[in-house]
Design a protein around this motif. Structure first.
Motif, PDB file in Angstrom:
ATOM      1  N   ASN A  42       0.805  -1.218   0.000  1.00  0.00           N
ATOM      2  CA  ASN A  42       0.000   0.000   0.000  1.00  0.00           C
ATOM      3  C   ASN A  42       0.837   1.266   0.000  1.00  0.00           C
ATOM      4  O   ASN A  42       0.347   2.352  -0.341  1.00  0.00           O
ATOM      5  CB  ASN A  42      -0.925   0.006   1.210  1.00  0.00           C
ATOM      6  CG  ASN A  42      -0.194  -0.227   2.520  1.00  0.00           C
ATOM      7  OD1 ASN A  42       0.428  -1.266   2.720  1.00  0.00           O
ATOM      8  ND2 ASN A  42      -0.258   0.744   3.406  1.00  0.00           N
ATOM      9  N   GLY A  46       0.473   5.354  -1.691  1.00  0.00           N
ATOM     10  CA  GLY A  46       0.912   6.626  -1.138  1.00  0.00           C
ATOM     11  C   GLY A  46       1.870   7.370  -2.050  1.00  0.00           C
ATOM     12  O   GLY A  46       1.912   8.600  -2.063  1.00  0.00           O
ATOM     13  N   GLY A  53      -0.991   2.487  -7.866  1.00  0.00           N
ATOM     14  CA  GLY A  53      -0.883   1.250  -7.117  1.00  0.00           C
ATOM     15  C   GLY A  53      -1.275   0.045  -7.942  1.00  0.00           C
ATOM     16  O   GLY A  53      -0.648  -1.022  -7.853  1.00  0.00           O
ATOM     17  N   SER A 210       5.874   4.459  -7.529  1.00  0.00           N
ATOM     18  CA  SER A 210       5.066   3.423  -6.885  1.00  0.00           C
ATOM     19  C   SER A 210       5.581   2.017  -7.176  1.00  0.00           C
ATOM     20  O   SER A 210       5.295   1.082  -6.418  1.00  0.00           O
ATOM     21  CB  SER A 210       3.610   3.539  -7.337  1.00  0.00           C
ATOM     22  OG  SER A 210       3.480   3.172  -8.706  1.00  0.00           O
ATOM     23  N   TRP A 266      -7.444   6.728  -0.420  1.00  0.00           N
ATOM     24  CA  TRP A 266      -6.065   6.438  -0.807  1.00  0.00           C
ATOM     25  C   TRP A 266      -5.052   7.194   0.052  1.00  0.00           C
ATOM     26  O   TRP A 266      -3.948   6.704   0.288  1.00  0.00           O
ATOM     27  CB  TRP A 266      -5.845   6.725  -2.290  1.00  0.00           C
ATOM     28  CG  TRP A 266      -5.743   8.175  -2.668  1.00  0.00           C
ATOM     29  CD1 TRP A 266      -6.742   8.991  -3.052  1.00  0.00           C
ATOM     30  CD2 TRP A 266      -4.551   8.961  -2.690  1.00  0.00           C
ATOM     31  NE1 TRP A 266      -6.265  10.257  -3.316  1.00  0.00           N
ATOM     32  CE2 TRP A 266      -4.918  10.256  -3.117  1.00  0.00           C
ATOM     33  CE3 TRP A 266      -3.207   8.705  -2.409  1.00  0.00           C
ATOM     34  CZ2 TRP A 266      -4.001  11.291  -3.245  1.00  0.00           C
ATOM     35  CZ3 TRP A 266      -2.288   9.737  -2.542  1.00  0.00           C
ATOM     36  CH2 TRP A 266      -2.692  11.012  -2.957  1.00  0.00           C
ATOM     37  N   GLY A 270      -2.288   4.771   1.788  1.00  0.00           N
ATOM     38  CA  GLY A 270      -0.878   4.879   1.446  1.00  0.00           C
ATOM     39  C   GLY A 270       0.069   4.861   2.619  1.00  0.00           C
ATOM     40  O   GLY A 270       1.281   4.743   2.424  1.00  0.00           O
TER      41      GLY A 270
END
Length: 465
Positions: A42, A46, A53, A210, A266, A270
């Motif tokens: 996760n 972020g 993601g 990410s 989100w 994150g």
């Protein structure tokens, strides 16, 4: 198996037992990795938002599919403890083998530490929900590592049978949460409005960044290779267990992203410590909360358990081959486990589990894994060139060579850039550590290595030599 041709005055040379099947290989690979669905992935959200993601999930899935295919071919042929270390020893040479062995040990030991940290954090969270604040996490972290080290000490069959059971429960917990949310059990409906209103809050650079934590979905699936010397039929068990494992993880990763992104904003997702458990809490269903608490605990235990198994096999193999002091190459006379290597790595894992933040430990594990995957690209090319398909018997032949190798190299290079964006200092520190270790091996340790004993496979002379 006991080697009766021992020198006078020396102890008999014991070997590891061949007692594992495809299900144990699946349990080892998925057991190490499934915790990545319960925590860590996760942080990719972020870095770049929900869409970032998801892209990181699938791109990392492609990277690890290439890893699984390449590993299945080489390890089903080089069936020796140490996995990629044994591959490097036979195909490339001693210096590369030494570094690959360190990559493996560091990746699994750091992952083990991350799992222990997560267990302490989860217990603290649950205690806080019951009104008991200020729980001391350190005793639980130590107890977890010590118990699993003891289990590994006692035997590989019991260790991986335990992994098989708790990994299956943890995987079914993800499926149960997914189905429950789909059929309206949750008091909070799925909400993907952020996908349309703010799909990429940090633009394309966020998607690149990410990818760093997207690797956490699958990191460790290559650990199936560490059991190559303990399976009854390497040519059958290793490819089946590894490929079934990566398919399981691709399904679990996609379902995890879907449920968590739909239930949790989100911005909070994150930075969450246990996202799947938090998603179960959002549903308001007590049964799901209990189930996902159990799933999180089981996934972290299975991962830490598998990491101890894999790190100790790599360390043991290096000791047996004199890359490290031969003292580490001992096998327990009763349990037939690399017991000295298991014991030696316990305090190292505890130092990081008790003294380093979770994201730093995760990053160290990812970086060591990335270095190992980069090695695999060159290793695969050399393997096919030295021993073409018709020269030696392979348990599995991965398709479309060299396309998976090229894709893997490109994705590894991209992942290095992603890690550098957020953790450049750690990247430089890790590379420096391996350079210093290589110099130590070359100038201090290499003279103890017996080159004539390294090549143990019954293969013909390589092409061109």
């Amino acid at each position: 198996m006991v080697d009766t041709k021992t020198a006078v005055g020396q102890p008999e040379r014991l070997q590891l037992l061949r007692v594992l099947g495809p299900a144990h290989i699946w349990a080892l690979g998925v057991g190490i990795v499934l915790v990545g669905e319960y925590m860590g992935w996760n942080f990719a959200v972020g870095k770049g938002g929900m869409i970032a993601g998801l892209i990181a999930c699938w791109v990392a899935g492609l990277l690890y599919t290439c890893v699984a295919m390449i590993d299945s071919e080489v390890t089903s042929t080089v069936a020796a403890a140490g996995g990629q270390y044994a591959q490097a020893k036979h195909i490339v040479g001693p210096l590369m083998a030494f570094n690959v062995g360190l990559f493996l040990v560091m990746a699994y030991t750091m992952l083990e530490a991350a799992n222990a940290i997560t267990i302490g954090f989860l217990l603290d969270t649950v205690a806080g929900m019951q009104g008991h604040t200020g729980l001391h996490q350190q005793p639980f972290i130590v107890l977890c590592v010590m118990f699993l080290a003891w289990l590994n000490y006692r035997g590989v069959l019991a260790t991986l049978t335990f992994n098989l059971v708790i990994t299956a429960v943890a995987f079914m917990a993800i499926i149960a949460l997914f189905l429950s949310v789909q059929f309206g059990v949750s008091s909070v409906p799925l909400d993907f409005s952020a996908v349309t209103t703010d799909p990429m809050p940090y633009g394309w650079i966020g998607i690149l960044a990410s990818l760093h934590f997207g690797l956490w979905y699958y990191l460790g699936i290559e650990g199936t290779c560490q059991a190559a010397e303990e399976v009854r039929s390497p040519a059958r068990s290793l490819p089946y267990g590894t490929m079934a494992g990566i398919m399981t993880l691709l399904i679990a990763a996609t379902m995890t992203w879907y449920v968590c992104s739909g239930l949790i904003p989100w911005e909070y997702l994150g930075q969450a410590g246990t996202p799947l458990f938090d998603a179960a809490r959002v549903t308001g269903n007590r049964g799901l909360m209990v189930l996902l608490f159990i799933g999180t605990m089981f996934s972290t235990l299975a991962s830490a358990n598998g990491c101890i198994n894999d790190a100790s096999r790599a360390w043991f193999s290096m000791g047996r081959d004199r890359y490290l002091p031969i003292w580490f190459g001992a096998v327990h006379p009763v349990y037939r486990t690399p017991y000295r290597s298991i014991i030696f790595l316990v305090p190292i894992a505890l130092i990081f589990a008790l003294g380093a933040p979770l994201d730093q430990v995760v990053t160290f594990s990812i970086l060591s894994g990335l270095l190992g995957y980069t090695f695999m690209t060159f290793n695969m090319v050399m393997f096919r060139r030295k021993w073409p398909l018709d020269t030696i018997k392979r348990g599995y032949v991965h398709p479309m060579h060299p396309l998976p190798t090229i894709v893997l190299l490109i994705l590894c290079a991209t992942a290095y850039v992603a890690v550098f964006l957020g953790y450049g200092t750690q990247l430089i520190a890790m590379v420096s550590f391996y350079i210093i270790a290589s110099l130590w091996f070359h100038f201090r340790r290499y003279r103890f290595v017996r080159r004539g004993d390294q090549f143990t496979m019954p293969w013909p002379r390589p092409e061109g030599y």
